[in-house]
Design an enzyme around this catalytic site. Structure first.
Site, PDB file in Angstrom:
ATOM      1  N   CYS A   2      -3.630   5.666 -16.184  1.00 45.39           N
ATOM      2  CA  CYS A   2      -2.881   5.846 -17.425  1.00 45.39           C
ATOM      3  C   CYS A   2      -2.741   7.353 -17.655  1.00 45.39           C
ATOM      4  CB  CYS A   2      -3.641   5.261 -18.613  1.00 45.39           C
ATOM      5  SG  CYS A   2      -4.026   3.525 -18.404  1.00 45.39           S
ATOM      6  N   ARG A  27       2.413   7.824 -14.657  1.00 45.14           N
ATOM      7  CA  ARG A  27       1.058   7.283 -14.510  1.00 45.14           C
ATOM      8  C   ARG A  27       0.911   5.888 -15.126  1.00 45.14           C
ATOM      9  NH1 ARG A  27      -2.627  11.209 -13.366  1.00 45.14           N
ATOM     10  NH2 ARG A  27      -4.289   9.904 -14.182  1.00 45.14           N
ATOM     11  N   TRP A  72      -1.034   1.901 -18.176  1.00 49.70           N
ATOM     12  CA  TRP A  72      -0.808   1.007 -17.041  1.00 49.70           C
ATOM     13  C   TRP A  72      -1.978   0.041 -17.111  1.00 49.70           C
ATOM     14  CZ3 TRP A  72       3.013  -0.019 -13.827  1.00 49.70           C
ATOM     15  CH2 TRP A  72       2.748  -0.736 -12.666  1.00 49.70           C
ATOM     16  N   ASN A  98      -8.526   6.779 -19.985  1.00 49.79           N
ATOM     17  CA  ASN A  98      -7.960   6.465 -18.675  1.00 49.79           C
ATOM     18  C   ASN A  98      -9.128   6.200 -17.736  1.00 49.79           C
ATOM     19  OD1 ASN A  98      -6.493   6.464 -16.234  1.00 49.79           O
ATOM     20  ND2 ASN A  98      -6.750   8.679 -16.019  1.00 49.79           N
ATOM     21  N   GLY A  99      -9.141   5.032 -17.080  1.00 50.61           N
ATOM     22  CA  GLY A  99     -10.228   4.719 -16.154  1.00 50.61           C
ATOM     23  C   GLY A  99     -10.656   3.273 -16.296  1.00 50.61           C
ATOM     24  N   GLU A 469       2.704  -3.534   9.847  1.00 45.96           N
ATOM     25  CA  GLU A 469       2.893  -2.693   8.665  1.00 45.96           C
ATOM     26  C   GLU A 469       3.313  -1.270   9.062  1.00 45.96           C
ATOM     27  OE1 GLU A 469       3.428  -3.185   5.740  1.00 45.96           O
ATOM     28  OE2 GLU A 469       3.023  -1.301   4.731  1.00 45.96           O
ATOM     29  N   LYS A 473       6.829   0.426   7.893  1.00 47.82           N
ATOM     30  CA  LYS A 473       6.879   1.707   7.183  1.00 47.82           C
ATOM     31  C   LYS A 473       7.836   2.649   7.894  1.00 47.82           C
ATOM     32  CE  LYS A 473       5.467   0.840   4.450  1.00 47.82           C
ATOM     33  NZ  LYS A 473       4.983  -0.017   3.385  1.00 47.82           N
ATOM     34  N   GLU A 476      11.605   1.472   7.491  1.00 46.85           N
ATOM     35  CA  GLU A 476      12.218   1.519   6.156  1.00 46.85           C
ATOM     36  C   GLU A 476      12.479   2.940   5.655  1.00 46.85           C
ATOM     37  OE1 GLU A 476       8.415   0.321   3.375  1.00 46.85           O
ATOM     38  OE2 GLU A 476      10.357  -0.049   2.482  1.00 46.85           O
ATOM     39  N   HIS A 492       5.598 -11.371  27.260  1.00 45.93           N
ATOM     40  CA  HIS A 492       6.414 -12.582  27.113  1.00 45.93           C
ATOM     41  C   HIS A 492       7.831 -12.240  26.667  1.00 45.93           C
ATOM     42  CE1 HIS A 492       2.924 -15.009  27.904  1.00 45.93           C
ATOM     43  NE2 HIS A 492       2.242 -14.288  27.014  1.00 45.93           N
ATOM     44  N   LYS A 591      12.416  -1.044  -5.234  1.00 45.60           N
ATOM     45  CA  LYS A 591      10.960  -1.179  -5.346  1.00 45.60           C
ATOM     46  C   LYS A 591      10.567  -2.621  -5.640  1.00 45.60           C
ATOM     47  CE  LYS A 591       6.768   0.329  -5.448  1.00 45.60           C
ATOM     48  NZ  LYS A 591       6.192   0.509  -4.104  1.00 45.60           N
TER      49      LYS A 591
HETATM   50  O1  M6R Z   1       6.019  -6.315  -5.053  1.00 45.97           O
HETATM   51  P1  M6R Z   1       5.771  -7.086  -3.791  1.00 45.97           P
HETATM   52  O2  M6R Z   1       4.487  -6.743  -3.146  1.00 45.97           O
HETATM   53  O3  M6R Z   1       5.930  -8.553  -3.972  1.00 45.97           O
HETATM   54  O4  M6R Z   1       6.934  -6.610  -2.826  1.00 45.97           O
HETATM   55  C1  M6R Z   1       7.117  -7.222  -1.573  1.00 45.97           C
HETATM   56  C2  M6R Z   1       7.981  -6.380  -0.686  1.00 45.97           C
HETATM   57  O5  M6R Z   1       9.279  -6.268  -1.234  1.00 45.97           O
HETATM   58  C3  M6R Z   1       7.412  -4.978  -0.482  1.00 45.97           C
HETATM   59  O6  M6R Z   1       6.099  -5.049  -0.004  1.00 45.97           O
HETATM   60  C4  M6R Z   1       8.260  -4.180   0.540  1.00 45.97           C
HETATM   61  O7  M6R Z   1       8.181  -4.747   1.788  1.00 45.97           O
HETATM   62  C5  M6R Z   1       7.745  -2.729   0.534  1.00 45.97           C
HETATM   63  N1  M6R Z   1       8.632  -1.893  -0.191  1.00 45.97           N
HETATM   64  C6  M6R Z   1       7.616  -2.155   1.899  1.00 45.97           C
HETATM   65  O8  M6R Z   1       7.125  -0.848   1.844  1.00 45.97           O
END
Ligand code: M6R
Length: 596
Positions: A2, A27, A72, A98-99, A469, A473, A476, A492, A591
């Protein structure tokens, strides 16, 4: 996470207080509140929603001292009565925090028995009642110190005292900085809070307190000794400062990982919340999208290994139409935002089919919390960059905590495994910090990887979801085509694509599958693919097969993936930077994905 602020100085300071809060909204932004003193009256104004929303409805009063908070939520839903500041019973003190206060339940029970009346479900409110208990009206700093002596957890606080028109701030494992202006003094969780007004800063260390009033400021340690602190001048612009001096939110959030993990560990994700008999379930499902699906897949290995229960990881959009009866199923829905449409639909569907459902989310009060029988929070703090980073590491930490606690209930985890894992977790934040403090090897390999248009990421066991993952990363944010594969699966099909133009990122940290990984890396090398190897210190056997090596600290094989993935996130970041990509807002992505 926060944002908290304190201000003493000019008349008519409410606009300054709101401006400071606005600067800290990165924050947290689910509720906001301020408390000010005007004509010796203590005013409290707070609500759920943003700082701007609050500002547009409050009555502005003339004042020259006040505190504020932008929230938050971590403990208590983001509702008006849980918004900070909180008042003591006599309405003489207002507090913003905050904490996370770990022992708030026992403190609250004791205070209630003594007659204190609480207005919220938060952990924070106990602090103001504790201070009230020890405050005789003359020495606030002493009362705060005594109160904090009873509190376990992390905190930065600001306390406003109506009678004496002063503010006391204190910090322990949460940030708080002092800004020194001309005839005005600021307290803030972060420098952007006051940078528009002054660039003169006093950094408070852990276990330090400060008292500010129209007469000036004094800093003390927790034993009551006065401290002489250096006033520093900072040279950042406001824009730099909002990202904490980092060029992008993504990098800032990667550097927040050690703190996020600590907060997740502190939150005590505990299976007892579920109040169910774990022996009733025949299987466990872990469900999510994108990065959260990769956390689910990591959870599958973890749950099967520690709990010995058949566990499947599923992609939300694929199980949302399932028609199987699920009364024998315990289903976890993993979602950072708690708003992902496919995950919400999957939760609705599985509940309808009879599954017992639990959410693992980072956002208190998000939609998923209304669609499931129980909720676990990851407490990673808000994540602004589209690429999920710290929240993934917090998700896998929370999954581990859940598995350990369910395993205990089921009697599946031996005392020695428990001790090993507890020790491993204890050193995790410092090992993560080590990777971040020594980023040079990652930067070096990033410059190489940035030259290619395709890449494979390979791993086995716990490192397979980490390979997925890492590849997600990279693709994207750098727009390099990247595929994550189980290392044993290359032969395979994908081997046909390998050549000197297609590098392979091999994750070969030390575990029982390490010898097999060495074999897979040799297969790759035989096809002339450049190999970027992520290996663990003390196990360099595979290093000679690789073109580039990043060594990471070795932890327990269940915990090491949290460290490896942090290094992979950092690599994706530097590759994208090398390629001049818009890192925080990659093309075509959002996001929070609220469409199906
Ligand atoms: O908010 P969520 O964790 O449900 O989001 C799922 C995906 O849209 C999210 O993890 C997406 O793959 C990321 N932006 C990847 O970095």
């Amino acid at each position: 996470m926060c944002g908290i602020i304190g201000y003493v100085g000019r008349n008519n300071c409410m606009p300054i207080i709101f401006d400071m809060l606005k600067r800290l909204e990165y924050r947290g932004y689910d509720s906001a509140g301020i408390s000010v003193i005007s004509d010796s009256n203590l005013y409290l104004m707070k609500d759920k929603g943003t700082v701007d929303a609050l500002r547009s409805v409050v009555e502005f009063v003339d004042c020259s001292i006040g505190i504020g908070h932008t929230r938050w939520a971590t403990c208590g839903a983001p509702l008006k009565h849980n918004a900070h500041p909180f008042l003591d019973c006599k309405k003489e003190l207002a507090l913003a925090h905050n904490g996370i206060i770990e022992n708030y339940r026992e403190l609250k029970d004791g205070l209630m028995r003594e007659g204190h009346v609480f207005s919220s479900e938060t952990d924070s409110e106990v602090i103001v009642h504790l201070i009230e208990k020890y405050y005789t009206g003359s020495n606030l700093i002493e009362a705060v110190r005594t109160a904090l002596g009873q509190v376990r957890g992390s905190y930065a606080i600001v306390v406003l005292d109506r009678r004496n028109k002063k503010i006391v701030g204190a910090r322990h494992e949460s940030p708080l900085v002092l800004g020194i202006g001309k005839n005005e003094i600021f307290l803030s969780s972060d420098i952007p809070g006051f940078l528009r007004h002054t660039n003169k800063v006093v950094y408070l260390n852990d276990n330090e307190m400060v008292e500010i009033s129209h007469g000036g400021y004094s800093v003390y340690d927790f034993s009551g000794h006065t401290l002489q602190k250096e006033v520093k001048e900072i040279q950042w612009t406001i824009e730099d400062a909002e990202k904490g001096g980092f060029e992008h939110y993504m990098l800032k959030e990667i550097y927040e990982i050690p703190r996020a993990v600590q907060d997740t560990l502190r939150s005590r994700v505990d299976a007892s919340i579920l109040e169910i008999d774990f022996n009733d379930f025949e299987r466990i499902l872990l469900i999510g999208c994108g990065t959260s699906y990769h956390a689910a897949l990591y959870g599958k290995y973890l749950f099967e290994n520690l709990l010995k229960v058949p566990t499947h990881a599923e992609i939300s959009s694929e199980v949302r139409n399932s028609t199987l009866a699920m009364s024998d199923t315990l289903a976890f829905f993993i979602t950072q935002s708690g708003e992902t449409a496919d995950t919400l639909a999957a939760a609705r569907n599985l509940r309808r089919l009879g599954a017992t459902t639990c959410a693992i989310t980072n956002v208190v009060g998000s939609s998923i919390t209304r669609e499931t029988d129980a909720v676990f929070y990851t407490h990673a703090g808000p994540e602004i960059s589209v690429a999920a980073t710290k929240t993934f590491v917090s998700q896998i930490t929370a999954l581990y905590m859940l598995a350990a606690s369910v395993g205990e209930v089921r009697g599946e985890i031996s005392a020695s495994v428990k001790t090993d894992l507890r020790n491993a977790l204890r050193v995790l934040p410092s090992e993560l910090q080590k990777v971040l403090d020594n980023a040079e090897p990652v930067k070096n390999v990033s410059r190489e990887l940035a030259k290619y248009e395709n890449a494979f990421y390979i791993g086995r066991g716990y490192n397979y979801p980490i390979a997925l993952e890492g590849a997600l990363k990279l693709k994207e944010i750098s727009y390099i085509h990247a595929e994550g594969y189980p290392a044993g699966e290359l032969k395979h099909g994908p081997l046909a694509l390998l050549c000197e133009k297609v590098p392979v990122v091999a994750i070969a940290t030390y575990d029982e599958l390490y010898p097999k990984m060495i074999g897979n890396i040799a297969e790759v090398k035989a096809r002339n693919s450049p190999v970027i190897l992520f290996s663990t210190e003390n196990h360099p056997e595979a290093n000679e097969l690789a073109d580039f090596v990043v060594e990471i600290p070795e932890n327990h094989q269940i915990i090491t993936p949290a460290i490896t993935v942090t290094a992979l996130q950092l690599m994706a970041y530097y590759v994208a930077k090398e390629r001049n990509c818009p890192i925080d807002k990659p093309r075509n992505l959002a996001k929070s994905v609220t469409v199906e």
